[in-house]
Motif scaffolding. Sequence first.
Motif, PDB file in Angstrom:
ATOM      1  N   LEU A 156       6.062  -2.824  -7.179  1.00  0.00           N
ATOM      2  CA  LEU A 156       5.013  -1.814  -7.213  1.00  0.00           C
ATOM      3  C   LEU A 156       5.445  -0.782  -8.243  1.00  0.00           C
ATOM      4  O   LEU A 156       6.452  -0.093  -8.046  1.00  0.00           O
ATOM      5  CB  LEU A 156       4.854  -1.156  -5.840  1.00  0.00           C
ATOM      6  CG  LEU A 156       3.915   0.048  -5.733  1.00  0.00           C
ATOM      7  CD1 LEU A 156       2.491  -0.344  -6.115  1.00  0.00           C
ATOM      8  CD2 LEU A 156       3.971   0.637  -4.336  1.00  0.00           C
ATOM      9  N   PRO A 157       4.738  -0.674  -9.381  1.00  0.00           N
ATOM     10  CA  PRO A 157       5.177   0.247 -10.437  1.00  0.00           C
ATOM     11  C   PRO A 157       5.288   1.685  -9.930  1.00  0.00           C
ATOM     12  O   PRO A 157       4.497   2.130  -9.104  1.00  0.00           O
ATOM     13  CB  PRO A 157       4.080   0.117 -11.502  1.00  0.00           C
ATOM     14  CG  PRO A 157       3.473  -1.228 -11.259  1.00  0.00           C
ATOM     15  CD  PRO A 157       3.528  -1.417  -9.770  1.00  0.00           C
ATOM     16  N   ASP A 158       6.268   2.402 -10.461  1.00  0.00           N
ATOM     17  CA  ASP A 158       6.517   3.776 -10.025  1.00  0.00           C
ATOM     18  C   ASP A 158       5.275   4.647 -10.173  1.00  0.00           C
ATOM     19  O   ASP A 158       4.940   5.429  -9.276  1.00  0.00           O
ATOM     20  CB  ASP A 158       7.679   4.388 -10.814  1.00  0.00           C
ATOM     21  CG  ASP A 158       9.022   3.793 -10.443  1.00  0.00           C
ATOM     22  OD1 ASP A 158       9.124   3.179  -9.350  1.00  0.00           O
ATOM     23  OD2 ASP A 158       9.977   3.935 -11.230  1.00  0.00           O
ATOM     24  N   GLU A 159       4.601   4.544 -11.330  1.00  0.00           N
ATOM     25  CA  GLU A 159       3.443   5.408 -11.563  1.00  0.00           C
ATOM     26  C   GLU A 159       2.322   5.120 -10.577  1.00  0.00           C
ATOM     27  O   GLU A 159       1.595   6.031 -10.148  1.00  0.00           O
ATOM     28  CB  GLU A 159       2.925   5.264 -12.989  1.00  0.00           C
ATOM     29  CG  GLU A 159       2.364   3.885 -13.313  1.00  0.00           C
ATOM     30  CD  GLU A 159       1.537   3.872 -14.597  1.00  0.00           C
ATOM     31  OE1 GLU A 159       0.466   4.501 -14.613  1.00  0.00           O
ATOM     32  OE2 GLU A 159       1.977   3.236 -15.562  1.00  0.00           O
ATOM     33  N   VAL A 160       2.196   3.865 -10.178  1.00  0.00           N
ATOM     34  CA  VAL A 160       1.155   3.499  -9.214  1.00  0.00           C
ATOM     35  C   VAL A 160       1.526   3.992  -7.817  1.00  0.00           C
ATOM     36  O   VAL A 160       0.686   4.544  -7.094  1.00  0.00           O
ATOM     37  CB  VAL A 160       0.931   1.978  -9.227  1.00  0.00           C
ATOM     38  CG1 VAL A 160      -0.055   1.580  -8.137  1.00  0.00           C
ATOM     39  CG2 VAL A 160       0.428   1.517 -10.590  1.00  0.00           C
ATOM     40  N   ALA A 161       2.766   3.785  -7.431  1.00  0.00           N
ATOM     41  CA  ALA A 161       3.217   4.258  -6.126  1.00  0.00           C
ATOM     42  C   ALA A 161       3.042   5.767  -6.009  1.00  0.00           C
ATOM     43  O   ALA A 161       2.543   6.283  -4.997  1.00  0.00           O
ATOM     44  CB  ALA A 161       4.677   3.872  -5.907  1.00  0.00           C
ATOM     45  N   GLN A 162       3.433   6.491  -7.048  1.00  0.00           N
ATOM     46  CA  GLN A 162       3.307   7.942  -7.033  1.00  0.00           C
ATOM     47  C   GLN A 162       1.845   8.364  -6.958  1.00  0.00           C
ATOM     48  O   GLN A 162       1.474   9.265  -6.207  1.00  0.00           O
ATOM     49  CB  GLN A 162       3.960   8.544  -8.269  1.00  0.00           C
ATOM     50  CG  GLN A 162       3.927  10.065  -8.312  1.00  0.00           C
ATOM     51  CD  GLN A 162       4.666  10.624  -9.516  1.00  0.00           C
ATOM     52  OE1 GLN A 162       5.340   9.900 -10.242  1.00  0.00           O
ATOM     53  NE2 GLN A 162       4.540  11.919  -9.724  1.00  0.00           N
ATOM     54  N   GLY A 163       1.003   7.695  -7.746  1.00  0.00           N
ATOM     55  CA  GLY A 163      -0.418   8.008  -7.726  1.00  0.00           C
ATOM     56  C   GLY A 163      -1.038   7.781  -6.366  1.00  0.00           C
ATOM     57  O   GLY A 163      -1.880   8.561  -5.906  1.00  0.00           O
ATOM     58  N   ARG A 193       8.897   1.467  -0.169  1.00  0.00           N
ATOM     59  CA  ARG A 193       8.210   2.438  -1.025  1.00  0.00           C
ATOM     60  C   ARG A 193       7.124   3.214  -0.300  1.00  0.00           C
ATOM     61  O   ARG A 193       6.811   4.343  -0.678  1.00  0.00           O
ATOM     62  CB  ARG A 193       7.575   1.718  -2.232  1.00  0.00           C
ATOM     63  CG  ARG A 193       8.522   0.939  -3.110  1.00  0.00           C
ATOM     64  CD  ARG A 193       9.540   1.843  -3.804  1.00  0.00           C
ATOM     65  NE  ARG A 193       8.950   2.871  -4.616  1.00  0.00           N
ATOM     66  CZ  ARG A 193       8.534   2.701  -5.866  1.00  0.00           C
ATOM     67  NH1 ARG A 193       8.630   1.526  -6.447  1.00  0.00           N
ATOM     68  NH2 ARG A 193       8.040   3.724  -6.557  1.00  0.00           N
ATOM     69  N   ILE A 194       6.520   2.596   0.712  1.00  0.00           N
ATOM     70  CA  ILE A 194       5.354   3.190   1.360  1.00  0.00           C
ATOM     71  C   ILE A 194       5.690   3.535   2.808  1.00  0.00           C
ATOM     72  O   ILE A 194       5.982   2.653   3.610  1.00  0.00           O
ATOM     73  CB  ILE A 194       4.150   2.214   1.331  1.00  0.00           C
ATOM     74  CG1 ILE A 194       3.870   1.733  -0.108  1.00  0.00           C
ATOM     75  CG2 ILE A 194       2.928   2.887   1.935  1.00  0.00           C
ATOM     76  CD1 ILE A 194       3.478   2.816  -1.074  1.00  0.00           C
ATOM     77  N   PRO A 195       5.644   4.810   3.177  1.00  0.00           N
ATOM     78  CA  PRO A 195       5.934   5.196   4.560  1.00  0.00           C
ATOM     79  C   PRO A 195       4.871   4.672   5.515  1.00  0.00           C
ATOM     80  O   PRO A 195       3.732   4.412   5.113  1.00  0.00           O
ATOM     81  CB  PRO A 195       5.945   6.728   4.506  1.00  0.00           C
ATOM     82  CG  PRO A 195       5.108   7.080   3.319  1.00  0.00           C
ATOM     83  CD  PRO A 195       5.313   5.978   2.328  1.00  0.00           C
ATOM     84  N   PRO A 196       5.221   4.497   6.795  1.00  0.00           N
ATOM     85  CA  PRO A 196       4.282   3.900   7.756  1.00  0.00           C
ATOM     86  C   PRO A 196       2.917   4.569   7.799  1.00  0.00           C
ATOM     87  O   PRO A 196       1.893   3.895   7.931  1.00  0.00           O
ATOM     88  CB  PRO A 196       5.020   4.045   9.088  1.00  0.00           C
ATOM     89  CG  PRO A 196       6.466   4.020   8.723  1.00  0.00           C
ATOM     90  CD  PRO A 196       6.554   4.739   7.404  1.00  0.00           C
ATOM     91  N   GLU A 197       2.883   5.899   7.680  1.00  0.00           N
ATOM     92  CA  GLU A 197       1.603   6.602   7.793  1.00  0.00           C
ATOM     93  C   GLU A 197       0.692   6.379   6.594  1.00  0.00           C
ATOM     94  O   GLU A 197      -0.488   6.730   6.632  1.00  0.00           O
ATOM     95  CB  GLU A 197       1.845   8.103   7.991  1.00  0.00           C
ATOM     96  CG  GLU A 197       2.478   8.818   6.813  1.00  0.00           C
ATOM     97  CD  GLU A 197       3.997   8.794   6.824  1.00  0.00           C
ATOM     98  OE1 GLU A 197       4.596   9.609   6.090  1.00  0.00           O
ATOM     99  OE2 GLU A 197       4.575   7.968   7.568  1.00  0.00           O
ATOM    100  N   LYS A 198       1.211   5.780   5.529  1.00  0.00           N
ATOM    101  CA  LYS A 198       0.418   5.529   4.324  1.00  0.00           C
ATOM    102  C   LYS A 198       0.095   4.039   4.123  1.00  0.00           C
ATOM    103  O   LYS A 198      -0.560   3.672   3.157  1.00  0.00           O
ATOM    104  CB  LYS A 198       1.171   6.044   3.092  1.00  0.00           C
ATOM    105  CG  LYS A 198       1.304   7.560   3.000  1.00  0.00           C
ATOM    106  CD  LYS A 198       0.010   8.193   2.533  1.00  0.00           C
ATOM    107  CE  LYS A 198       0.192   9.648   2.183  1.00  0.00           C
ATOM    108  NZ  LYS A 198      -1.061  10.252   1.665  1.00  0.00           N
TER     109      LYS A 198
END
Length: 227
Positions: A156-163, A193-198
């Motif tokens: 998962l690209p950093d810029e996408v994860a951050q966005g 990369r993605i916390p449970p709530e997201k």
Amino acid sequence: MLDLKFLGRGAAFYPVEGNTNAYFEAGGDLFFLDFGESAFEKVYRRFDLTRYGRVYVLLTHLHADHAGSLASLMSYTHCVLKIQVTVVHPVDTVVRMLALQGIAPDFYRYQPALDEDCPVSARPVEVPHAQDMRAFGYVITGEGETVYFSGDSAILPDEVAQGYLEGKIARLYHDTASHESAGHCCYRRLAERIPPEKRAGVNCMHLDGDYAGMLREMGFSVVEPER
């Protein structure tokens, strides 16, 4: 809202789920995201392609489960329907692939990007997948929101994860493998990369086995193909 619908959600070696190809409509136009081996028959049975202003196929890369029946679509739309489909891919290797399959350049339009007057935009993001082939995901914006479609990607690209975590990208549609590999994104990498709530906004696709239930238990969503 960008309403992505899926023709299938399977990986190349898990054809029981169909190829992971999607589509959506916007502004009277039709947009396919990849067009693999199993796509043409489904599209032939379900769509009246002549009722759209324009038909686009956005390709992430040229592996057969993502572009395997593209030539059939080009032949059918040109010879039978008398319409011209636009094929979008950041690099022109697709032109050579279609030529080898007997598809003349006037059967379709090739463009590295969508038309400027298109009702949506699709920004390519190069992703790691295969050593001998460039691959891309797309950040797609239109209908009042932005989503990301990964195609096949090891990360998962950093810029996408951050966005996504900042709320700039509404949903992710991401390659989610059951195991670690150099070409696909293992579900463990997404969980890191993605916390449970997201996780509900992360739509898992390109499944290589029967583990959709496990992904849902972890809080992820899983795409449901049309039947």
